[in-house]
Design a protein around this motif. Sequence first.
Motif, PDB file in Angstrom:
ATOM      1  N   PHE A  73      -8.795   4.865 -18.300  1.00  0.00           N
ATOM      2  CA  PHE A  73      -7.418   4.410 -18.140  1.00  0.00           C
ATOM      3  C   PHE A  73      -6.468   5.602 -18.065  1.00  0.00           C
ATOM      4  CE2 PHE A  73      -3.353   3.027 -19.969  1.00  0.00           C
ATOM      5  CZ  PHE A  73      -3.043   1.984 -19.103  1.00  0.00           C
ATOM      6  N   GLY A  74      -6.659   6.569 -18.953  1.00  0.00           N
ATOM      7  CA  GLY A  74      -5.802   7.758 -18.929  1.00  0.00           C
ATOM      8  C   GLY A  74      -5.944   8.553 -17.648  1.00  0.00           C
ATOM      9  N   LEU A  75      -7.166   8.706 -17.171  1.00  0.00           N
ATOM     10  CA  LEU A  75      -7.402   9.429 -15.922  1.00  0.00           C
ATOM     11  C   LEU A  75      -6.755   8.716 -14.741  1.00  0.00           C
ATOM     12  CD1 LEU A  75      -8.917  11.815 -14.573  1.00  0.00           C
ATOM     13  CD2 LEU A  75     -10.798  10.236 -14.206  1.00  0.00           C
ATOM     14  N   LEU A  76      -6.861   7.395 -14.708  1.00  0.00           N
ATOM     15  CA  LEU A  76      -6.253   6.644 -13.611  1.00  0.00           C
ATOM     16  C   LEU A  76      -4.730   6.642 -13.692  1.00  0.00           C
ATOM     17  CD1 LEU A  76      -8.746   3.671 -13.340  1.00  0.00           C
ATOM     18  CD2 LEU A  76      -8.379   5.485 -11.679  1.00  0.00           C
ATOM     19  N   VAL A  77      -4.177   6.670 -14.886  1.00  0.00           N
ATOM     20  CA  VAL A  77      -2.717   6.774 -15.021  1.00  0.00           C
ATOM     21  C   VAL A  77      -2.245   8.134 -14.509  1.00  0.00           C
ATOM     22  CG1 VAL A  77      -0.841   6.961 -16.703  1.00  0.00           C
ATOM     23  CG2 VAL A  77      -2.454   5.088 -16.869  1.00  0.00           C
ATOM     24  N   LEU A  78      -2.979   9.186 -14.840  1.00  0.00           N
ATOM     25  CA  LEU A  78      -2.593  10.527 -14.385  1.00  0.00           C
ATOM     26  C   LEU A  78      -2.709  10.682 -12.874  1.00  0.00           C
ATOM     27  CD1 LEU A  78      -4.145  12.745 -17.186  1.00  0.00           C
ATOM     28  CD2 LEU A  78      -1.724  12.224 -16.807  1.00  0.00           C
ATOM     29  N   THR A  79      -3.654   9.997 -12.250  1.00  0.00           N
ATOM     30  CA  THR A  79      -3.875  10.143 -10.804  1.00  0.00           C
ATOM     31  C   THR A  79      -3.325   8.971 -10.008  1.00  0.00           C
ATOM     32  OG1 THR A  79      -6.068   9.124 -10.956  1.00  0.00           O
ATOM     33  CG2 THR A  79      -5.950  11.522 -11.162  1.00  0.00           C
ATOM     34  N   ARG A  80      -2.444   8.191 -10.589  1.00  0.00           N
ATOM     35  CA  ARG A  80      -1.962   6.990  -9.897  1.00  0.00           C
ATOM     36  C   ARG A  80      -1.165   7.308  -8.644  1.00  0.00           C
ATOM     37  NH1 ARG A  80       1.240   7.131 -14.637  1.00  0.00           N
ATOM     38  NH2 ARG A  80       3.409   7.571 -14.162  1.00  0.00           N
ATOM     39  N   ASP A  81      -0.546   8.477  -8.565  1.00  0.00           N
ATOM     40  CA  ASP A  81       0.223   8.824  -7.369  1.00  0.00           C
ATOM     41  C   ASP A  81      -0.673   9.155  -6.180  1.00  0.00           C
ATOM     42  OD1 ASP A  81       2.570   8.460  -8.751  1.00  0.00           O
ATOM     43  OD2 ASP A  81       2.703  10.561  -9.356  1.00  0.00           O
ATOM     44  N   GLN A  82      -1.891   9.608  -6.449  1.00  0.00           N
ATOM     45  CA  GLN A  82      -2.803   9.941  -5.358  1.00  0.00           C
ATOM     46  C   GLN A  82      -3.558   8.722  -4.827  1.00  0.00           C
ATOM     47  OE1 GLN A  82      -3.075  12.016  -8.251  1.00  0.00           O
ATOM     48  NE2 GLN A  82      -1.830  13.634  -7.406  1.00  0.00           N
ATOM     49  N   LEU A  83      -3.563   7.630  -5.557  1.00  0.00           N
ATOM     50  CA  LEU A  83      -4.279   6.425  -5.132  1.00  0.00           C
ATOM     51  C   LEU A  83      -3.330   5.508  -4.382  1.00  0.00           C
ATOM     52  CD1 LEU A  83      -6.246   5.676  -8.412  1.00  0.00           C
ATOM     53  CD2 LEU A  83      -7.154   6.662  -6.323  1.00  0.00           C
ATOM     54  N   GLN A  84      -3.445   5.493  -3.077  1.00  0.00           N
ATOM     55  CA  GLN A  84      -2.589   4.660  -2.239  1.00  0.00           C
ATOM     56  C   GLN A  84      -3.472   3.744  -1.404  1.00  0.00           C
ATOM     57  OE1 GLN A  84       0.717   4.691  -2.387  1.00  0.00           O
ATOM     58  NE2 GLN A  84       0.701   6.339  -3.904  1.00  0.00           N
ATOM     59  N   PHE A  85      -3.147   2.465  -1.422  1.00  0.00           N
ATOM     60  CA  PHE A  85      -3.883   1.496  -0.625  1.00  0.00           C
ATOM     61  C   PHE A  85      -2.936   0.917   0.409  1.00  0.00           C
ATOM     62  CE2 PHE A  85      -5.981   1.332  -4.798  1.00  0.00           C
ATOM     63  CZ  PHE A  85      -7.214   1.788  -4.397  1.00  0.00           C
ATOM     64  N   ALA A  86      -2.953   1.495   1.594  1.00  0.00           N
ATOM     65  CA  ALA A  86      -2.096   1.014   2.669  1.00  0.00           C
ATOM     66  C   ALA A  86      -2.827  -0.090   3.428  1.00  0.00           C
ATOM     67  CB  ALA A  86      -1.753   2.154   3.614  1.00  0.00           C
ATOM     68  N   PRO A  87      -2.103  -1.098   3.867  1.00  0.00           N
ATOM     69  CA  PRO A  87      -2.769  -2.135   4.656  1.00  0.00           C
ATOM     70  C   PRO A  87      -3.261  -1.554   5.980  1.00  0.00           C
ATOM     71  CG  PRO A  87      -0.405  -2.501   4.610  1.00  0.00           C
ATOM     72  CD  PRO A  87      -0.697  -1.360   3.684  1.00  0.00           C
ATOM     73  N   ARG A  88      -4.402  -2.018   6.378  1.00  0.00           N
ATOM     74  CA  ARG A  88      -4.987  -1.522   7.624  1.00  0.00           C
ATOM     75  C   ARG A  88      -4.738  -2.530   8.731  1.00  0.00           C
ATOM     76  NH1 ARG A  88     -10.685   0.487   5.134  1.00  0.00           N
ATOM     77  NH2 ARG A  88      -9.794   2.155   3.898  1.00  0.00           N
ATOM     78  N   HIS A  89      -4.106  -2.053   9.778  1.00  0.00           N
ATOM     79  CA  HIS A  89      -3.850  -2.893  10.943  1.00  0.00           C
ATOM     80  C   HIS A  89      -4.670  -2.334  12.094  1.00  0.00           C
ATOM     81  CE1 HIS A  89      -0.624  -4.877   8.829  1.00  0.00           C
ATOM     82  NE2 HIS A  89      -0.115  -3.693   8.520  1.00  0.00           N
ATOM     83  N   HIS A  90      -5.698  -3.054  12.453  1.00  0.00           N
ATOM     84  CA  HIS A  90      -6.562  -2.609  13.539  1.00  0.00           C
ATOM     85  C   HIS A  90      -5.967  -3.046  14.867  1.00  0.00           C
ATOM     86  CE1 HIS A  90      -9.646  -1.410  10.724  1.00  0.00           C
ATOM     87  NE2 HIS A  90      -9.498  -2.570  10.108  1.00  0.00           N
ATOM     88  N   ASP A  91      -5.969  -2.130  15.782  1.00  0.00           N
ATOM     89  CA  ASP A  91      -5.466  -2.453  17.124  1.00  0.00           C
ATOM     90  C   ASP A  91      -6.513  -3.264  17.868  1.00  0.00           C
ATOM     91  OD1 ASP A  91      -3.127  -1.047  16.689  1.00  0.00           O
ATOM     92  OD2 ASP A  91      -3.994   0.840  17.399  1.00  0.00           O
ATOM     93  N   HIS A  92      -6.046  -4.341  18.442  1.00  0.00           N
ATOM     94  CA  HIS A  92      -6.936  -5.185  19.225  1.00  0.00           C
ATOM     95  C   HIS A  92      -6.671  -4.908  20.701  1.00  0.00           C
ATOM     96  CE1 HIS A  92      -8.216  -7.406  15.733  1.00  0.00           C
ATOM     97  NE2 HIS A  92      -6.952  -7.562  15.380  1.00  0.00           N
ATOM     98  N   PRO A  93      -7.702  -4.819  21.482  1.00  0.00           N
ATOM     99  CA  PRO A  93      -7.497  -4.603  22.913  1.00  0.00           C
ATOM    100  C   PRO A  93      -6.761  -5.789  23.532  1.00  0.00           C
ATOM    101  CG  PRO A  93      -9.827  -4.377  22.343  1.00  0.00           C
ATOM    102  CD  PRO A  93      -9.100  -4.812  21.127  1.00  0.00           C
ATOM    103  N   ALA A  94      -5.993  -5.478  24.552  1.00  0.00           N
ATOM    104  CA  ALA A  94      -5.216  -6.535  25.204  1.00  0.00           C
ATOM    105  C   ALA A  94      -6.109  -7.571  25.860  1.00  0.00           C
ATOM    106  CB  ALA A  94      -4.302  -5.910  26.266  1.00  0.00           C
TER     107      ALA A  94
END
Length: 101
Positions: A73-94
């Motif tokens: 828990f302490g390690l994850l609190v210290l590194t919380r700024d480096q853990l980013q989960f951005a939504p993934r939007h895959h491009d679909h062919p036209a």
Amino acid sequence: MQDTLIAIGASLVAGAIVFCLAVPLAATYRIPVFVSFGVLMSLLAIMTYRLGRKGQAGRVMTAAMAAVCLLGFGLLVLTRDQLQFAPRHHDHPAATGQARP
């Protein structure tokens, strides 16, 4: 001594498994990883205490679980700024949007 080594090894494995469960849980429900890890590992430590409080090995296992819980828990609190989960939007062919008769 052997009980202590087994308890430490089992606690580290349990912490790794809980981390593998906490990351998708955090990404799915958009909560911080340290919160999901802390809750899951705390529940596991409480269950370990309830099941193993009678003997020396149970107390060692409970202490090891609590230590892994706090350190993780302490390690994850210290590194919380480096853990980013951005939504993934895959491009679909036209071509996939067009239907052919």
